[in-house]
Design an enzyme around this catalytic site. Structure first.
Site, PDB file in Angstrom:
ATOM      1  N   ASP A 197      -3.268   4.422   2.949  1.00 40.50           N
ATOM      2  CA  ASP A 197      -3.456   4.542   4.352  1.00 40.50           C
ATOM      3  C   ASP A 197      -3.117   6.163   4.542  1.00 40.50           C
ATOM      4  O   ASP A 197      -2.018   6.512   4.209  1.00 40.50           O
ATOM      5  CB  ASP A 197      -2.702   3.675   5.224  1.00 40.50           C
ATOM      6  CG  ASP A 197      -3.260   2.351   5.277  1.00 40.50           C
ATOM      7  OD1 ASP A 197      -4.281   2.143   4.742  1.00 40.50           O
ATOM      8  OD2 ASP A 197      -2.464   1.447   5.615  1.00 40.50           O
ATOM      9  N   ASP A 240       0.629  -1.131  -0.097  1.00 45.83           N
ATOM     10  CA  ASP A 240       0.013  -0.004  -0.075  1.00 45.83           C
ATOM     11  C   ASP A 240       1.042   1.026  -0.016  1.00 45.83           C
ATOM     12  O   ASP A 240       2.012   1.176  -0.134  1.00 45.83           O
ATOM     13  CB  ASP A 240      -0.916  -0.050   1.264  1.00 45.83           C
ATOM     14  CG  ASP A 240      -0.070   0.210   2.706  1.00 45.83           C
ATOM     15  OD1 ASP A 240       1.295   0.247   2.551  1.00 45.83           O
ATOM     16  OD2 ASP A 240      -0.844   0.334   3.458  1.00 45.83           O
ATOM     17  N   ASP A 290       1.501   4.735   2.373  1.00 50.86           N
ATOM     18  CA  ASP A 290       1.105   5.166   3.754  1.00 50.86           C
ATOM     19  C   ASP A 290       1.283   6.709   3.791  1.00 50.86           C
ATOM     20  O   ASP A 290       2.665   7.215   3.389  1.00 50.86           O
ATOM     21  CB  ASP A 290       1.612   4.473   5.037  1.00 50.86           C
ATOM     22  CG  ASP A 290       1.515   2.945   4.772  1.00 50.86           C
ATOM     23  OD1 ASP A 290       0.513   2.541   5.090  1.00 50.86           O
ATOM     24  OD2 ASP A 290       2.419   2.344   4.369  1.00 50.86           O
TER      25      ASP A 290
HETATM   26  N1  CTP Z   1       1.044   1.082  11.568  1.00 55.72           N
HETATM   27  C1  CTP Z   1       0.456   1.519  12.726  1.00 55.72           C
HETATM   28  N2  CTP Z   1      -0.772   1.412  13.065  1.00 55.72           N
HETATM   29  C2  CTP Z   1      -1.642   1.064  12.135  1.00 55.72           C
HETATM   30  C3  CTP Z   1      -1.211   0.579  10.803  1.00 55.72           C
HETATM   31  C4  CTP Z   1      -0.072   0.834  10.644  1.00 55.72           C
HETATM   32  O1  CTP Z   1       1.107   1.904  13.595  1.00 55.72           O
HETATM   33  N3  CTP Z   1      -2.953   1.152  12.110  1.00 55.72           N
HETATM   34  C5  CTP Z   1       2.427   1.206  11.403  1.00 55.72           C
HETATM   35  C6  CTP Z   1       3.116  -0.214  11.243  1.00 55.72           C
HETATM   36  O2  CTP Z   1       3.298  -0.711  12.556  1.00 55.72           O
HETATM   37  C7  CTP Z   1       3.975  -0.160  10.252  1.00 55.72           C
HETATM   38  C8  CTP Z   1       3.740   1.202   9.307  1.00 55.72           C
HETATM   39  O3  CTP Z   1       2.596   1.741  10.100  1.00 55.72           O
HETATM   40  O4  CTP Z   1       5.201   0.106  10.872  1.00 55.72           O
HETATM   41  C9  CTP Z   1       3.508   0.986   8.056  1.00 55.72           C
HETATM   42  O5  CTP Z   1       2.345  -0.263   8.028  1.00 55.72           O
HETATM   43  P1  CTP Z   1       2.011  -1.037   6.693  1.00 55.72           P
HETATM   44  O6  CTP Z   1       1.598  -0.260   5.520  1.00 55.72           O
HETATM   45  O7  CTP Z   1       1.372  -2.257   7.238  1.00 55.72           O
HETATM   46  O8  CTP Z   1       3.536  -1.935   6.475  1.00 55.72           O
HETATM   47  P2  CTP Z   1       4.712  -1.276   5.427  1.00 55.72           P
HETATM   48  O9  CTP Z   1       5.902  -1.273   6.339  1.00 55.72           O
HETATM   49  O10 CTP Z   1       4.361  -0.109   4.910  1.00 55.72           O
HETATM   50  O11 CTP Z   1       4.841  -2.623   4.498  1.00 55.72           O
HETATM   51  P3  CTP Z   1       4.250  -2.414   3.025  1.00 55.72           P
HETATM   52  O12 CTP Z   1       5.239  -1.809   2.177  1.00 55.72           O
HETATM   53  O13 CTP Z   1       4.153  -3.872   2.590  1.00 55.72           O
HETATM   54  O14 CTP Z   1       3.033  -1.352   2.940  1.00 55.72           O
HETATM   55 MN    MN Z   2       2.717   0.283   3.646  1.00 58.91          MN
HETATM   56 MN    MN Z   3      -0.374   0.680   5.618  1.00 62.03          MN
END
Ligand code: CTP
Ligand code: MN
Ligand code: MN
Length: 486
Positions: free
Chosen positions: A424, A334, A336
């Site tokens: 997100d 995704d 963020d």
């Molecule tokens: N996070 C958080 N609270 C949430 C969702 C996510 O604190 N409700 C934090 C997670 O701990 C993570 C970061 O936000 O460290 C990013 O989350 P995520 O998108 O799930 O993972 P990524 O590390 O960005 O991996 P990817 O590249 O697969 O998206």
């Molecule tokens: Mn992510």
């Molecule tokens: Mn995310």
């Protein structure tokens, strides 16, 4: 990159009064700054020796700061002194003279800082030396991910892929201990700038237990792990893996469906007794797109799109890319973002307005908005890895191929000219921005260890909202006055 130690050092709150008044003694040796270690020496002797040195024209610092050049200790236990220094010393210890009291007494006798000789040195006699040291090939790999320098280049993928399968399998069985053990081991191996070629090379590495080493041994000898192969061919694992790949389906729901005898998407979608929530419906609807990785170019394009939507509402808004792309990853599941307003409180209407803007543009395919439940008075939360309380939304957006440099990261033969992408957004109040950014940058293991490091090593509690001084929090909880570190 974003992997240097981050937890701030605790400093003494009140500097001694004498630091503010001009020194009576004349400074003769500008280039030498002493720091006397109080441990073992005791406060009154330290104070006496400080005065003695100052009367002879030496500068003596009260705090172990960057300026200190000579640390003097009466602690005869070199290992405990070095352990302490490594935990609280401000900079690379290489340039610091760590000396026993004989150097100090010699210097006092001579009335000048005498040359440092080997007999004065308190040697670091631990088996390994701090990172950057050239005197030994062995470097310490910390058990904390936040103390390890890790690039996005993984030299040990054959092992970490195997560990990830094992961790996931334990996660499906709700066995948190072994699951975490394999995730930790994977994180350690990912931090190595070299590939492990024999088991002997791992002997100084932390977080590698019997089981992890047995798996590594198999991989080294046979190129694969039979335990991992067995899991990969296991029907239950395959099914749970398939079900949890749907946006909105966690291990619990997947397990429930599995227990009902369901094994495929077709079976789930045909089962009239199953009610899919909106998130899961959209998970199925956009399955192909949102299970395909998002590229860096796509993330950049989305940044522009979000940025424009945000600026249309409030030009002064703050927008930052976070998550995996902030860590420099090439692909993510995704994208963020953190978004807030420079004026505290104004962020409240921000996300609903952004969502509205995206809707008007016709690119909002799905939105799950969660309003803020943030309340400073209810902190800190001791729940480990609890979600933060900031306003946030989990979106699926429509991304046009024409907006992405080099085109979309799509399946071959896909001629739609657009794809769906998971995005997100989190929106903390601006005074919580730094903590939110730190907490959302990840990785999950990095965050977990950062919190553990804060708790165990710094007596602090860190979460996505704040950093708390643990030694003050328990007393403060009684009086309802938390001491927060801004
Ligand atoms: N996070 C958080 N609270 C949430 C969702 C996510 O604190 N409700 C934090 C997670 O701990 C993570 C970061 O936000 O460290 C990013 O989350 P995520 O998108 O799930 O993972 P990524 O590390 O960005 O991996 P990817 O590249 O697969 O998206
Ligand atoms: Mn992510
Ligand atoms: Mn995310």
């Amino acid at each position: 990159m974003f992997h240097a130690p981050i937890v701030p050092r605790v400093r003494k709150r009140s500097r001694p009064a004498e630091a503010d008044v001009p020194r009576r003694e004349e400074v003769k040796f500008e280039d030498v700054r002493l720091y006397l270690v109080e441990r073992k020496m005791g406060r009154s002797r330290r104070s006496f020796l400080t005065q003695l040195a100052k009367s002879k024209g030496f500068i003596v610092e009260d705090v172990l700061s960057d300026e200190v050049t000579h640390v003097v200790s009466e602690d005869s236990h070199a290992s405990s002194l070095w352990k302490w220094l490594k935990e609280c010393a401000p900079k690379n210890l290489k340039n610091l003279n760590v000396l026993d009291i004989s150097w100090f007494t010699d210097s006092m006798r001579e009335g000048r800082p005498v040359a440092v000789e080997t007999r004065h040195l308190i040697q670091d006699n631990l088996p390994t030396l701090p990172e950057g040291s050239t005197s030994t090939p062995v470097t310490t790999v910390s058990q904390y991910a936040c103390q390890r320098r890790t690039t996005t280049e993984n030299h040990n993928k054959i092992f970490t892929d195997a560990f990830e399968v094992l961790a996931e399998s334990y996660e499906f069985s709700e066995m948190e201990g072994p699951c975490l053990a394999f995730r930790r081991a994977a994180s350690v191996l990912k931090s190595l700038p070299w590939a492990v070629r024999c088991l002997g090379a791992t002997q100084d590495l932390p977080c590698l237990g019997e089981h992890t080493k047995a798996v590594m041994e198999e991989v080294l000898q046979c190129g694969r792990s039979f335990e991992v192969e067995k899991i990969l061919s296991d029907e239950r694992y395959q099914t749970l893996k398939l079900f949890t790949s749907v946006f909105g389906v966690g291990p619990k729901t997947a397990e429930k469906w599995y227990r009902r005898g369901l094994r495929s998407f077709t079976e789930i979608l045909a089962d009239r007794s199953i009610h899919l929530n909106r998130m899961q419906q959209n998970g199925f609807l956009h399955y192909g797109d949102i299970t395909r990785a998002v590229s860096k170019a796509e993330a950049r394009s989305l940044r522009t799109i979000i940025d424009e939507a945000v600026r249309a509402i409030t030009p002064a808004a703050i927008l930052a890319l976070t998550g995996g792309f902030r860590r420099g990853k090439e692909f993510g599941h995704d994208v963020d973002f953190i978004v807030t307003t420079p004026e505290l409180g104004k962020e409240k209407s921000l996300l609903p307005n952004i969502i509205n803007g995206l809707k008007k543009q016709g690119i909002l395919l799905f939105c799950d908005y969660q309003a803020s439940t943030f309340d400073m008075a209810k902190l800190p939360s001791y729940r480990f890895e609890a979600m933060d309380h900031f306003a946030k939304c989990f979106l699926i957006l429509r991304l046009e191929a024409s907006q992405v440099e080099g085109g979309l990261h799509s399946a071959e033969g896909d001629s739609r000219g657009w794809r769906a992408v998971r995005v997100d957004l989190v929106s903390p109040p601006v005074d919580r921005y730094a903590f939110a950014l730190l907490g959302w940058t990840g990785s999950r293991q990095f965050e977990r260890d950062l919190r553990r490091f804060a708790r165990v090593k710094q007596q602090m509690i860190l979460d996505n909202h704040c950093l708390y001084d643990k030694t003050k929090v328990s007393a403060a909880l009684d009086s309802q006055q938390l001491e927060l570190i801004p």
